[in-house]
Scaffold this motif. Structure first.
Motif, mmCIF file in Angstrom:
data_model
loop_
_atom_site.group_PDB
_atom_site.id
_atom_site.type_symbol
_atom_site.label_atom_id
_atom_site.label_comp_id
_atom_site.label_asym_id
_atom_site.label_seq_id
_atom_site.Cartn_x
_atom_site.Cartn_y
_atom_site.Cartn_z
ATOM 1 N N TRP A 122 -0.600 1.131 7.824
ATOM 2 C CA TRP A 122 -1.503 1.065 6.993
ATOM 3 C C TRP A 122 -2.839 0.884 7.713
ATOM 4 O O TRP A 122 -3.905 0.378 7.207
ATOM 5 C CB TRP A 122 -1.223 0.000 6.133
ATOM 6 N N MET B 190 -2.079 7.165 2.691
ATOM 7 C CA MET B 190 -2.290 5.980 3.435
ATOM 8 C C MET B 190 -3.351 6.207 4.470
ATOM 9 O O MET B 190 -4.258 5.150 4.581
ATOM 10 C CB MET B 190 -1.055 5.529 4.240
ATOM 11 N N ALA C 142 -4.495 6.200 -1.137
ATOM 12 C CA ALA C 142 -3.653 5.292 -1.527
ATOM 13 C C ALA C 142 -4.220 4.066 -1.345
ATOM 14 O O ALA C 142 -4.190 3.132 -0.701
ATOM 15 C CB ALA C 142 -2.079 4.814 -0.946
ATOM 16 N N ALA D 88 -3.345 -0.504 -1.862
ATOM 17 C CA ALA D 88 -1.999 -1.077 -1.096
ATOM 18 C C ALA D 88 -2.236 -2.540 -1.004
ATOM 19 O O ALA D 88 -1.156 -3.183 -1.404
ATOM 20 C CB ALA D 88 -1.870 -0.192 0.257
ATOM 21 N N TRP E 23 -0.782 -4.045 -4.359
ATOM 22 C CA TRP E 23 0.586 -3.837 -4.694
ATOM 23 C C TRP E 23 1.459 -5.172 -4.763
ATOM 24 O O TRP E 23 1.638 -5.795 -3.561
ATOM 25 C CB TRP E 23 1.136 -2.623 -3.950
ATOM 26 N N ILE F 105 8.391 1.642 1.086
ATOM 27 C CA ILE F 105 7.069 1.256 0.648
ATOM 28 C C ILE F 105 6.960 -0.168 0.524
ATOM 29 O O ILE F 105 6.014 -0.954 1.158
ATOM 30 C CB ILE F 105 6.314 2.101 -0.548
ATOM 31 N N VAL G 57 4.568 -2.532 2.842
ATOM 32 C CA VAL G 57 3.374 -3.389 2.292
ATOM 33 C C VAL G 57 3.385 -4.583 2.426
ATOM 34 O O VAL G 57 2.457 -5.445 2.942
ATOM 35 C CB VAL G 57 3.370 -3.013 0.853
#
Length: 324
Positions: free
Chosen positions: A125, A169, A194, A197, A200, A211, A215
């Motif tokens: 990320w 990403m 995205a 993130a 989330w 994912i 994350v």
């Protein structure tokens, strides 16, 4: 309470798209005395870009992080000309090779006098991880990759000669770099970003283990300092007028069938609310390589337009005075 409602709205938008995301997950995984080139300068119509791969060892990440480089057709013809650089970031489940192997970006880039660099970001990320001390993918880009590119290639080593963009990403990463380090880039772009993130939760990702693991490893538990420091919605809301004036030009787009379109619409609305110069587009398309191959030429064109020497910079770069 206000922040909680905002978080709930973003997460709700994301949750409504989980079925589509689950279907698509498998697909996502499968300058000195040198003359300076203008990115939009003309090149011969039959020109072909050269693609090189650098096997770079990152001391921060303690791993080999390769990156691909697209060189403009006239790069080898001069030993002095310096070029602007676009850093192009891959998405979740992808790698540095994706842009070259899954789009025609090398052919599209041949129209411009601009270097394109596509780094390895793994599933980090583009953030310094809260959970893995060595996963410093934000610091790697800023403190290792950019200096290494400047050392190996004749680049314009100034803000006006540097841009960053990415997909999914990578779109999140590009916008985050623009917001956190506006002095580094003159243009930032996101395709199908995205963007939420860091917000989330377990519930959002309960059916998406890969994912979810990524994350929570990168951003930590809900409410963590890493999440707060990398939430681009909250960063944008907190910008002062002076900080807004210092931002790079922002571009983002999203396909109308993309499960992330709600998040992109929300971010575009926030940019309008804060009166931040930007361009937002919605076009027919989904979260896939057909869409990104269609849109990366737009990113190249916009980057070439924005990577220009500021008017305050003289056409003739002055040499430093000689020491007596």
């Amino acid at each position: 309470m206000i922040q909680s409602k905002r978080l709930s709205t973003r997460c709700s938008t994301f949750a409504k798209s989980l079925v589509l995301l689950a279907c698509l997950l498998g697909f996502l995984l499968s300058a000195g005395r040198y003359p300076l080139a203008s990115a939009s300068g003309s090149v011969p119509s039959a020109s072909v870009s050269a693609v090189e791969t650098i096997q770079f060892h990152s001391r921060l990440v303690n791993a080999i992080l390769p990156y691909n480089v697209i060189l403009p057709p006239d790069y080898r013809a001069s030993s002095a000309t310096r070029y602007p650089v676009l850093y192009l970031l891959h998405g979740f489940g992808g790698h540095y090779s994706d842009w070259v192997t899954r789009t025609n970006v090398a052919d599209y880039a041949a129209q411009y006098r601009m270097i394109v660099v596509m780094p390895e970001g793994n599933n980090g990320w583009y953030t310094d991880s809260a959970g893995v001390a060595s996963d410093k993918y934000e610091s790697y880009i800023l403190r290792e990759l950019i200096p290494d590119v400047q050392k190996r290639y004749r680049t314009i080593e100034a803000r006006y000669g540097r841009a960053v963009a990415g997909l999914s990403m990578g779109g999140y990463g590009a916008l985050k770099f623009g917001l956190k380090t506006p002095e580094t880039f003159a243009f930032v772009g996101s395709l199908s970003g995205a963007l939420a993130a860091p917000a989330w939760t377990e519930d959002d990702l309960k059916n998406l283990k890969s994912i979810r693991d990524s994350v929570f490893s990168v951003f930590g538990s809900v409410g963590s300092e890493t999440r707060k420091a990398n939430d681009i919605y909250e960063m944008t809301r907190g910008l002062s007028a002076a900080r807004v004036a210092a931002l790079p030009y922002i571009y983002l787009d999203c396909g109308t069938e993309d499960f992330l379109i709600g998040l992109n619409q929300q971010f575009a609305a926030l940019l309008r609310e804060k009166k931040i110069p930007h361009e937002y587009r919605e076009l027919p398309g989904d979260h896939n390589w057909a869409y990104w191959d269609q849109q990366v030429p737009e990113v190249l064109q916009l980057a070439a337009q924005k990577l220009r020497r500021p008017r305050a910079v003289s056409r003739e770069m002055k040499r430093p005075p000689r020491r007596k």
